[in-house]
Design a protein around this motif. Sequence first.
Motif, PDB file in Angstrom:
ATOM      1  N   VAL A  24       0.842  -1.204   0.000  1.00  0.00           N
ATOM      2  CA  VAL A  24       0.000   0.000   0.000  1.00  0.00           C
ATOM      3  C   VAL A  24       0.881   1.259   0.000  1.00  0.00           C
ATOM      4  O   VAL A  24       0.607   2.210  -0.732  1.00  0.00           O
ATOM      5  CB  VAL A  24      -0.954   0.007   1.216  1.00  0.00           C
ATOM      6  CG1 VAL A  24      -1.720   1.321   1.289  1.00  0.00           C
ATOM      7  CG2 VAL A  24      -1.939  -1.152   1.128  1.00  0.00           C
ATOM      8  N   TRP A  25       1.958   1.238   0.786  1.00  0.00           N
ATOM      9  CA  TRP A  25       2.848   2.411   0.810  1.00  0.00           C
ATOM     10  C   TRP A  25       3.483   2.657  -0.557  1.00  0.00           C
ATOM     11  O   TRP A  25       3.605   3.785  -1.011  1.00  0.00           O
ATOM     12  CB  TRP A  25       3.956   2.258   1.867  1.00  0.00           C
ATOM     13  CG  TRP A  25       3.495   2.494   3.272  1.00  0.00           C
ATOM     14  CD1 TRP A  25       3.535   1.597   4.290  1.00  0.00           C
ATOM     15  CD2 TRP A  25       2.922   3.705   3.822  1.00  0.00           C
ATOM     16  NE1 TRP A  25       3.024   2.159   5.439  1.00  0.00           N
ATOM     17  CE2 TRP A  25       2.645   3.443   5.186  1.00  0.00           C
ATOM     18  CE3 TRP A  25       2.629   4.960   3.297  1.00  0.00           C
ATOM     19  CZ2 TRP A  25       2.085   4.401   6.039  1.00  0.00           C
ATOM     20  CZ3 TRP A  25       2.073   5.917   4.138  1.00  0.00           C
ATOM     21  CH2 TRP A  25       1.799   5.636   5.485  1.00  0.00           C
ATOM     22  N   GLU A  26       3.890   1.564  -1.189  1.00  0.00           N
ATOM     23  CA  GLU A  26       4.495   1.714  -2.524  1.00  0.00           C
ATOM     24  C   GLU A  26       3.492   2.294  -3.516  1.00  0.00           C
ATOM     25  O   GLU A  26       3.823   3.147  -4.334  1.00  0.00           O
ATOM     26  CB  GLU A  26       5.023   0.358  -3.028  1.00  0.00           C
ATOM     27  CG  GLU A  26       6.325  -0.062  -2.363  1.00  0.00           C
ATOM     28  CD  GLU A  26       6.697  -1.535  -2.599  1.00  0.00           C
ATOM     29  OE1 GLU A  26       7.838  -1.891  -2.298  1.00  0.00           O
ATOM     30  OE2 GLU A  26       5.826  -2.325  -3.055  1.00  0.00           O
ATOM     31  N   ALA A  27       2.238   1.815  -3.411  1.00  0.00           N
ATOM     32  CA  ALA A  27       1.198   2.343  -4.303  1.00  0.00           C
ATOM     33  C   ALA A  27       0.961   3.828  -4.018  1.00  0.00           C
ATOM     34  O   ALA A  27       0.779   4.632  -4.941  1.00  0.00           O
ATOM     35  CB  ALA A  27      -0.094   1.548  -4.116  1.00  0.00           C
ATOM     36  N   ALA A  28       0.990   4.189  -2.730  1.00  0.00           N
ATOM     37  CA  ALA A  28       0.768   5.587  -2.361  1.00  0.00           C
ATOM     38  C   ALA A  28       1.935   6.462  -2.834  1.00  0.00           C
ATOM     39  O   ALA A  28       1.730   7.574  -3.334  1.00  0.00           O
ATOM     40  CB  ALA A  28       0.579   5.705  -0.852  1.00  0.00           C
ATOM     41  N   GLU A  29       3.156   5.951  -2.693  1.00  0.00           N
ATOM     42  CA  GLU A  29       4.338   6.688  -3.181  1.00  0.00           C
ATOM     43  C   GLU A  29       4.254   6.865  -4.699  1.00  0.00           C
ATOM     44  O   GLU A  29       4.584   7.920  -5.239  1.00  0.00           O
ATOM     45  CB  GLU A  29       5.638   5.935  -2.844  1.00  0.00           C
ATOM     46  CG  GLU A  29       5.972   5.862  -1.364  1.00  0.00           C
ATOM     47  CD  GLU A  29       6.373   7.202  -0.759  1.00  0.00           C
ATOM     48  OE1 GLU A  29       6.607   8.148  -1.540  1.00  0.00           O
ATOM     49  OE2 GLU A  29       6.437   7.293   0.479  1.00  0.00           O
TER      50      GLU A  29
END
Length: 286
Positions: A79-84
């Motif tokens: 999820v963090w990678e998608a948000a980044e």
Amino acid sequence: MSTQLEVEAQPLTHLEDWEDFLEGRYKEGKSETEFRQYDEKATPGVANFYRLNHRYQTVEYVLGKEKEYFSLKKGMKSVWEAAEFLNTLVDDSDPDTDLTQIEHLLQTSEAMRRDGCPRWMVLVGFVHDLGKCLCLYGEPQWGVVGDTFPVGCAWSKDIVFPEYFDANPDRLVPEYQTQYGIYEPNCGLENVHMSFGHDGYIAEVMKPYLPDEALYMLRFHSFYPWHRHGAYTHLTNEKDRAMLEWVNKFNPYDLYSKGHSKPDVKALKPYYDDLFAEFLPEKLAW
Ligand SMILES: [Fe+2]
Ligand SMILES: [Fe+2]
């Protein structure tokens, strides 16, 4: 007939224009008449965006995009990678004062957390717009954001700028122009093909992991004709009627949680690490 190039040259300059438009359109206490005053003259940029959206969101287009994206072949990301990744989508209108995409998501989820919403709902608040990464895959903005609506049956008058459907080729397909179109009465919204956008995409990504209430919030958060105007009840079933309450619970956070204070991403990260780990695997298929 416009070429694809012309289509892509004309969308909203900034994704946020649509969100601001929504916020203005559904200002608390605003009457239906005032809502109708959002015309071409008042908001030419947004009107142009809807002109393209209503013209090109056909049954054929939607089925093609569902095939392309709902099989989740764009790779594995946390999820963090998608948000980044979404954060690389820069709104260049006012780089000094605008919040990043992650900050927007955190404002929504933090407002829910403050109100004591269930943890799965706070998670929904954070992920609900991650599907906007479709823009980074090259999708035009009219195919990523905007109110959504069923395709393959008559368009409701409660869809904003309904007159723009005059240019949609599905107008010439008699089967798509009846009240039920390609659907059975009260078939349930889960069996309806919605105009393509970030809502349907993120719901597919999260489908294996979240409860129905969460998936309804994700899949239908831009379906204003249904959750705000009560349209398309001839397609809804018992489950949709039960879920509507949750979609309506979500909506104010999406519309009205934008504040001016920047959430402290670093300070909030541990809470969200725990939250993501509670419901989701480390990496998800996108
Ligand atoms: Fe959204
Ligand atoms: Fe949103």
